[in-house]
Design a protein around this motif. Structure first.
Motif, mmCIF file in Angstrom:
data_model
loop_
_atom_site.group_PDB
_atom_site.id
_atom_site.type_symbol
_atom_site.label_atom_id
_atom_site.label_comp_id
_atom_site.label_asym_id
_atom_site.label_seq_id
_atom_site.Cartn_x
_atom_site.Cartn_y
_atom_site.Cartn_z
ATOM 1 N N TYR A 151 64.487 67.920 25.209
ATOM 2 C CA TYR A 151 63.747 67.345 26.316
ATOM 3 C C TYR A 151 62.302 67.105 25.874
ATOM 4 N N SER A 200 59.254 68.000 41.282
ATOM 5 C CA SER A 200 59.571 68.122 42.708
ATOM 6 C C SER A 200 60.741 67.245 43.124
ATOM 7 N N ALA A 201 61.386 66.613 42.156
ATOM 8 C CA ALA A 201 62.563 65.804 42.484
ATOM 9 C C ALA A 201 63.736 66.715 42.849
ATOM 10 N N SER A 202 64.687 66.136 43.561
ATOM 11 C CA SER A 202 65.855 66.906 43.978
ATOM 12 C C SER A 202 67.051 66.666 43.075
ATOM 13 N N LYS A 203 66.932 65.783 42.115
ATOM 14 C CA LYS A 203 68.069 65.536 41.247
ATOM 15 C C LYS A 203 67.619 64.948 39.915
ATOM 16 N N ILE A 204 68.448 65.161 38.901
ATOM 17 C CA ILE A 204 68.280 64.493 37.608
ATOM 18 C C ILE A 204 69.019 63.161 37.689
ATOM 19 N N LEU A 219 73.962 61.396 26.596
ATOM 20 C CA LEU A 219 73.456 60.945 27.893
ATOM 21 C C LEU A 219 71.953 61.148 27.956
ATOM 22 N N PHE A 242 70.961 60.564 35.490
ATOM 23 C CA PHE A 242 71.617 60.461 34.186
ATOM 24 C C PHE A 242 71.947 59.011 33.857
ATOM 25 N N GLY A 243 71.786 58.674 32.572
ATOM 26 C CA GLY A 243 72.304 57.405 32.089
ATOM 27 C C GLY A 243 73.819 57.485 31.989
ATOM 28 N N LEU A 303 72.331 70.450 27.091
ATOM 29 C CA LEU A 303 71.003 69.921 26.809
ATOM 30 C C LEU A 303 70.737 69.969 25.312
ATOM 31 N N LEU A 310 63.685 62.776 35.050
ATOM 32 C CA LEU A 310 63.355 63.636 36.179
ATOM 33 C C LEU A 310 61.854 63.568 36.428
ATOM 34 N N TYR A 330 71.223 64.841 26.735
ATOM 35 C CA TYR A 330 72.349 65.748 26.793
ATOM 36 C C TYR A 330 73.446 65.216 25.870
ATOM 37 N N MET A 350 65.208 63.788 29.021
ATOM 38 C CA MET A 350 66.138 64.679 28.368
ATOM 39 C C MET A 350 67.252 63.905 27.677
ATOM 40 N N THR A 389 59.707 74.058 42.267
ATOM 41 C CA THR A 389 59.078 72.783 42.616
ATOM 42 C C THR A 389 60.079 71.638 42.553
ATOM 43 N N GLY A 390 61.351 71.967 42.483
ATOM 44 C CA GLY A 390 62.359 70.923 42.401
ATOM 45 C C GLY A 390 63.410 71.309 41.386
ATOM 46 N N VAL A 391 64.211 70.357 41.039
ATOM 47 C CA VAL A 391 65.312 70.588 40.105
ATOM 48 C C VAL A 391 64.782 70.889 38.709
ATOM 49 N N LYS A 400 69.193 49.632 38.260
ATOM 50 C CA LYS A 400 69.438 51.054 38.068
ATOM 51 C C LYS A 400 68.154 51.730 37.611
#
Lengths: 111, 116
Positions: A49, A95-99, A88, A101-102, A46, A92, A36, A34, B99-101, A2
């Motif tokens: 961070y 330029s990533a498209s998602k966070i 949690l 999460f643990g 949040l 990130l 949460y 981060m 630039t992303g999320v 993971k």
């Protein structure tokens, strides 16, 4: 493997104790780290961070990132029953498209 | 009060029925997200949208569909093709970072869906 691993707990400590919550991650490209907090039957919010490495303090809460060991921590001082929640970690990179999460650690503070 | 609303809080459906979960925000955020939360698995991304009339699949989009006709609204439909739909569904929004999320997402209170 993971991308982020978090001990699910549950963790139960007496009021006033110092709490340490931890996560490990696998990708050294991550830049934002981060924490949460999620109360029962609510959405996460949040808490803190950190960008890159180092420590960040906010009242009783301290977030710490150790990029050399890919380890992130949240410390809670003088813990209160109101701190009882699921915490949690999340990571990130720019330029990533998602966070990512643990899975969350359930914390209970006993009065 | 600014925030995200999700309705209903609890939803019960029979297997084989499609169901639509509502998500509305008045934070003027461009980006919106749908997550699914199962015990011990954290949050998994279903769909996200960074602008009106555009959306992308997340990690577990199969059996779900979304629309984004208005900035404020991002409804999620759980179709009969979703093999294990019983879960806690969370909607979130954030500013569009360009630039992303964004690292800071604002979550709604969630909808607990039970399918029998």
């Amino acid at each position: 493997q993971k991308e982020v691993e978090q001990d699910p707990g549950p963790l139960s400590v007496p009021e006033g104790a110092i709490v340490s919550l931890n996560c490990t991650y696998s990708n050294s490209a991550f830049q934002y780290f981060m924490w949460y907090r999620q109360y029962s039957r609510k959405g996460p919010e949040l808490l803190m961070y950190t960008y890159s490495s180092g420590n960040k303090e906010d009242g009783r809460f301290t977030a710490q990132v150790d990029k050399s060991s890919k380890y992130i921590s949240l410390f809670i001082r003088d813990s209160q029953p109101s701190d009882s929640a699921t915490y949690l970690c999340a990571i990130l990179y720019s330029s990533a498209s998602k966070i990512i999460f643990g899975s969350g650690t359930r914390l209970s503070i006993r009065p | 009060d600014g925030g995200i609303t999700q309705s209903p809080k609890y939803l019960f459906r029979k297997e084989g029925q499609n169901v639509t979960l509502s998500c509305e925000q008045n934070l003027n955020h461009d980006a919106m997200y749908w997550y699914r939360q199962d015990p011990g698995q954290g949050l998994r991304l279903i769909y996200y949208s960074q602008i009106v009339n555009d959306f992308q699949k997340g990690d577990i989009a199969e059996g779900y569909s979304v629309s984004r006709e208005k900035k404020e609204s991002f409804p999620l439909t759980v179709t009969s093709a979703q093999k294990n739909p019983t879960a806690f569904y969370l909607c979130a929004s954030s500013i569009e970072s360009g630039t992303g999320v964004s690292y800071e997402q604002y979550f709604g209170p969630g909808t607990r869906l039970t399918v029998t």
